[in-house]
Design an enzyme around this catalytic site. Structure first.
Site, PDB file in Angstrom:
ATOM      1  N   LYS A 133      14.459  31.908  20.581  1.00  0.00           N
ATOM      2  CA  LYS A 133      14.009  31.426  19.263  1.00  0.00           C
ATOM      3  C   LYS A 133      12.953  32.382  18.714  1.00  0.00           C
ATOM      4  O   LYS A 133      12.343  33.143  19.455  1.00  0.00           O
ATOM      5  CB  LYS A 133      13.429  30.027  19.390  1.00  0.00           C
ATOM      6  CG  LYS A 133      14.497  28.986  19.720  1.00  0.00           C
ATOM      7  CD  LYS A 133      14.117  27.618  19.212  1.00  0.00           C
ATOM      8  CE  LYS A 133      15.193  26.590  19.513  1.00  0.00           C
ATOM      9  NZ  LYS A 133      16.357  26.649  18.631  1.00  0.00           N
ATOM     10  N   ASP A 156      18.534  24.060  26.789  1.00  0.00           N
ATOM     11  CA  ASP A 156      18.926  23.748  25.411  1.00  0.00           C
ATOM     12  C   ASP A 156      20.183  24.498  24.984  1.00  0.00           C
ATOM     13  O   ASP A 156      21.013  23.968  24.253  1.00  0.00           O
ATOM     14  CB  ASP A 156      17.755  24.107  24.476  1.00  0.00           C
ATOM     15  CG  ASP A 156      18.044  23.793  23.015  1.00  0.00           C
ATOM     16  OD1 ASP A 156      18.494  22.657  22.745  1.00  0.00           O
ATOM     17  OD2 ASP A 156      17.836  24.663  22.147  1.00  0.00           O
ATOM     18  N   HIS A 180      26.017  25.266  25.449  1.00  0.00           N
ATOM     19  CA  HIS A 180      26.731  26.080  24.464  1.00  0.00           C
ATOM     20  C   HIS A 180      27.222  27.425  25.020  1.00  0.00           C
ATOM     21  O   HIS A 180      28.387  27.774  24.882  1.00  0.00           O
ATOM     22  CB  HIS A 180      25.830  26.366  23.258  1.00  0.00           C
ATOM     23  CG  HIS A 180      25.273  25.140  22.602  1.00  0.00           C
ATOM     24  ND1 HIS A 180      25.997  23.986  22.445  1.00  0.00           N
ATOM     25  CD2 HIS A 180      24.066  24.895  22.036  1.00  0.00           C
ATOM     26  CE1 HIS A 180      25.251  23.087  21.814  1.00  0.00           C
ATOM     27  NE2 HIS A 180      24.083  23.624  21.566  1.00  0.00           N
ATOM     28  N   LYS A 209      33.048  25.074  16.209  1.00  0.00           N
ATOM     29  CA  LYS A 209      32.796  26.182  15.283  1.00  0.00           C
ATOM     30  C   LYS A 209      34.072  27.009  15.181  1.00  0.00           C
ATOM     31  O   LYS A 209      34.682  27.344  16.198  1.00  0.00           O
ATOM     32  CB  LYS A 209      31.646  27.062  15.805  1.00  0.00           C
ATOM     33  CG  LYS A 209      30.259  26.434  15.666  1.00  0.00           C
ATOM     34  CD  LYS A 209      29.212  27.382  16.216  1.00  0.00           C
ATOM     35  CE  LYS A 209      27.830  26.760  16.257  1.00  0.00           C
ATOM     36  NZ  LYS A 209      27.084  26.882  15.028  1.00  0.00           N
ATOM     37  N   ARG A 223      15.096   0.871  16.889  1.00  0.00           N
ATOM     38  CA  ARG A 223      14.027  -0.040  17.259  1.00  0.00           C
ATOM     39  C   ARG A 223      13.219  -0.528  16.047  1.00  0.00           C
ATOM     40  O   ARG A 223      12.746  -1.662  16.026  1.00  0.00           O
ATOM     41  CB  ARG A 223      13.108   0.745  18.196  1.00  0.00           C
ATOM     42  CG  ARG A 223      12.154  -0.047  18.996  1.00  0.00           C
ATOM     43  CD  ARG A 223      11.265   0.942  19.730  1.00  0.00           C
ATOM     44  NE  ARG A 223      11.727   1.220  21.074  1.00  0.00           N
ATOM     45  CZ  ARG A 223      11.414   0.469  22.122  1.00  0.00           C
ATOM     46  NH1 ARG A 223      10.671  -0.586  21.981  1.00  0.00           N
ATOM     47  NH2 ARG A 223      11.834   0.776  23.318  1.00  0.00           N
ATOM     48  N   HIS A 247      28.564  20.887  19.864  1.00  0.00           N
ATOM     49  CA  HIS A 247      29.083  21.232  18.535  1.00  0.00           C
ATOM     50  C   HIS A 247      29.574  22.679  18.441  1.00  0.00           C
ATOM     51  O   HIS A 247      30.288  23.038  17.519  1.00  0.00           O
ATOM     52  CB  HIS A 247      28.048  20.916  17.441  1.00  0.00           C
ATOM     53  CG  HIS A 247      26.902  21.886  17.370  1.00  0.00           C
ATOM     54  ND1 HIS A 247      25.884  21.921  18.284  1.00  0.00           N
ATOM     55  CD2 HIS A 247      26.620  22.861  16.473  1.00  0.00           C
ATOM     56  CE1 HIS A 247      25.027  22.870  17.957  1.00  0.00           C
ATOM     57  NE2 HIS A 247      25.449  23.469  16.859  1.00  0.00           N
TER      58      HIS A 247
HETATM   59  C1  BG6 Z   1      21.310  23.011  19.236  1.00  0.00           C
HETATM   60  C2  BG6 Z   1      20.020  23.379  19.902  1.00  0.00           C
HETATM   61  O1  BG6 Z   1      22.159  22.349  20.132  1.00  0.00           O
HETATM   62  O2  BG6 Z   1      21.954  24.194  18.775  1.00  0.00           O
HETATM   63  C3  BG6 Z   1      19.119  24.118  18.929  1.00  0.00           C
HETATM   64  O3  BG6 Z   1      19.357  22.200  20.352  1.00  0.00           O
HETATM   65  C4  BG6 Z   1      19.840  25.321  18.362  1.00  0.00           C
HETATM   66  O4  BG6 Z   1      17.910  24.498  19.559  1.00  0.00           O
HETATM   67  C5  BG6 Z   1      21.191  24.903  17.809  1.00  0.00           C
HETATM   68  O5  BG6 Z   1      19.042  25.871  17.341  1.00  0.00           O
HETATM   69  C6  BG6 Z   1      22.007  26.137  17.413  1.00  0.00           C
HETATM   70  O6  BG6 Z   1      23.214  25.755  16.834  1.00  0.00           O
HETATM   71  P1  BG6 Z   1      23.470  25.924  15.270  1.00  0.00           P
HETATM   72  O7  BG6 Z   1      24.868  25.524  15.092  1.00  0.00           O
HETATM   73  O8  BG6 Z   1      22.485  25.052  14.573  1.00  0.00           O
HETATM   74  O9  BG6 Z   1      23.211  27.365  14.991  1.00  0.00           O
END
Ligand code: BG6
Length: 452
Positions: free
Chosen positions: A327, A222, A227, A169, A43, A165
């Site tokens: 966290k 999250d 994950h 890994k 934007r 992601h």
């Molecule tokens: C992300 C989360 O998808 O994965 C984060 O939003 C988290 O909160 C993170 O810290 C952890 O993955 P990595 O690969 O950064 O350890």
């Protein structure tokens, strides 16, 4: 091979923290297509020059140790187009003349995500344009379903990449190698031999300025919804016939469909939520979560989540899968631990401890802990750990994912039905927590988590 990658949300944190470094790492590994052009869309006013300068600054911060020549090559391929990503007219002007094959990467916050999908389906994109959706995919089951429906209006499932992601890994993928390329594990990989599986992702980092996103998400959305459920799926899936996207994703989805959630009366014993109070992590003071900038304490967002799930199928019935993440915890503990049952008959006086198999996900390591005869008294047991450390992953997860996108191979991305199943699993827990059926606990930052 892709010729254009358009990133919607080019000014956002994800682009600077992950995508730009991943592109430079790909280039350094000679894996970036020679002709590719990367178009940043956002934007804010700007042009190619300002976008490149901004990208250089962000790379200084997030990839200080880099191949300078390759970095300059990537920067030269960047260009910028200003647009409101929810406006079909703007998007048409920004993307309409881009050459195919094209991928559109939605690195966008939830609030504008569905607006952008809607706008994209209204403009004339080239045939088989790839759509890349960053997590979180929706905010709940109904939202994820709506998003999937909207996406289907403009894209085929084969062309949609929902990013997780974790699936890129190395150690996560090693679960597949270990299970399906060795004869020794699969015969004991069931409820007859396995007592419990723990999947833990403890982080020492706090909020890190991400309140805008995290305060509306929380640890369950999250980390667990995507994950950790993906990790569970890899541990519990049936052997796939091949590693093609269809076989792999079908088998993962079978597991997710079999996952059952605690009953309403079990929510208090089988789920737990908490948020951190002020404390010290790694020698540094951390404010309480509620005092972090941008946090609204009345939302009651959890920074720690724990759930125990069951996989109700022939292989796993009765085996608890314990998922935990938080966290601002004392240490980085990132692992999958498979606890084996004790042997059926024990000839030793000292019964030792049941054996276990531990995948440490970062740093990449795998270990089996077993009982052996001790070095001193011959019939006294000693604990031994057989461990292997893996070489560092050559391409970081985001580079690997970008390569998959460029090669149009969605094997490591989440299919629409998987995303919906994952929401189906966490939805009742979210509802119980929202209704305060499970108290929101506290733990000091830098501690091991909430007390029992
Ligand atoms: C992300 C989360 O998808 O994965 C984060 O939003 C988290 O909160 C993170 O810290 C952890 O993955 P990595 O690969 O950064 O350890």
């Amino acid at each position: 091979m892709l010729t254009t990658l358009a990133v919607l949300g080019a000014g956002g944190d994800l682009t600077g923290r992950y995508l730009l470094p991943a592109l430079v790492r790909l280039a350094a590994a000679d894996e970036l297509p020679a002709a590719i052009r990367i178009v940043g869309v956002d934007r804010a006013p700007g042009d190619d020059t300002s976008f490149r300068a901004e990208a250089r600054e962000r790379l200084d911060r997030h990839l200080p140790d880099r191949d300078t020549r390759r970095c300059e090559e990537v920067l030269e391929r960047l260009c910028y187009r200003q647009a409101d990503v929810t406006s079909p007219d703007d998007l048409d002007a920004a993307l309409g003349d881009l050459p195919a094959p094209l991928a559109v990467y939605l690195a966008l916050p939830n609030a504008v995500f569905s607006g952008a999908v809607d706008a994209l389906t209204r403009i004339g994109l080239p045939e088989r344009t790839t759509l890349v959706c960053e997590k979180p995919f929706g905010t709940g089951l109904a939202d994820a379903r709506q998003l999937n429906e909207a996406i289907r209006r403009g894209f085929g499932e084969q062309d949609v990449f929902r990013i997780d992601h974790f699936l890129a890994k190395q150690t996560v993928l090693n679960v597949l190698g270990l299970r399906f390329a060795n004869r020794v594990f699969e015969p004991v990989w069931n409820s007859g031999h396995i007592e419990r599986v723990d999947i833990v992702w403890d982080e020492s980092l706090g909020l890190e300025g991400r309140a805008g996103y995290y305060d509306r998400a929380g640890a369950l959305r999250d980390m667990i919804q995507n994950h950790l459920l993906q990790l569970l799926a890899l541990v519990a899936m049936e052997p796939p016939t091949s590693l093609s996207e269809r076989d792999l994703r079908d088998r993962k989805c079978d597991v997710l469909r079999a996952v059952t959630v605690p009953q309403p009366h079990e929510m208090n014993t089988k789920t737990r939520r908490a948020r951190y109070t002020a404390g010290r992590v790694g020698g540094q003071d951390l404010p309480a979560y509620v005092d972090e900038e941008g946090v609204d304490p009345s939302r009651g967002t959890e920074t720690y989540a724990e759930v125990t799930l069951q996989v109700q199928n022939w292989r796993w019935a009765g085996v608890p899968f314990h998922l935990r993440t938080g966290k601002a915890l004392a240490g980085e503990r990132r692992e999958i631990t498979v606890h084996f049952r004790p042997v059926p008959h024990h000839p030793f006086d000292d019964r030792g401890t049941p054996d276990l198999l531990r995948f440490t996900l970062e740093p990449d390591r795998i270990a089996i802990e077993i009982n052996l005869n001790g070095a001193g008294e011959p019939f006294e047991l000693e604990r031994a750990t057989l461990a292997a450390r893996f070489a560092e992953q050559q391409l970081p997860p985001y580079s690997l994912l970008l390569r998959e996108i460029m090669e149009r191979d969605p094997t490591l991305s989440i299919r629409g039905d998987e995303a919906e199943e994952s929401w189906r699993i966490v939805e009742p827990i979210l509802a119980a927590w929202a209704a305060d059926e499970v108290p929101l606990g506290e733990y000091p930052a830098g501690s091991a988590g909430p007390a029992c």
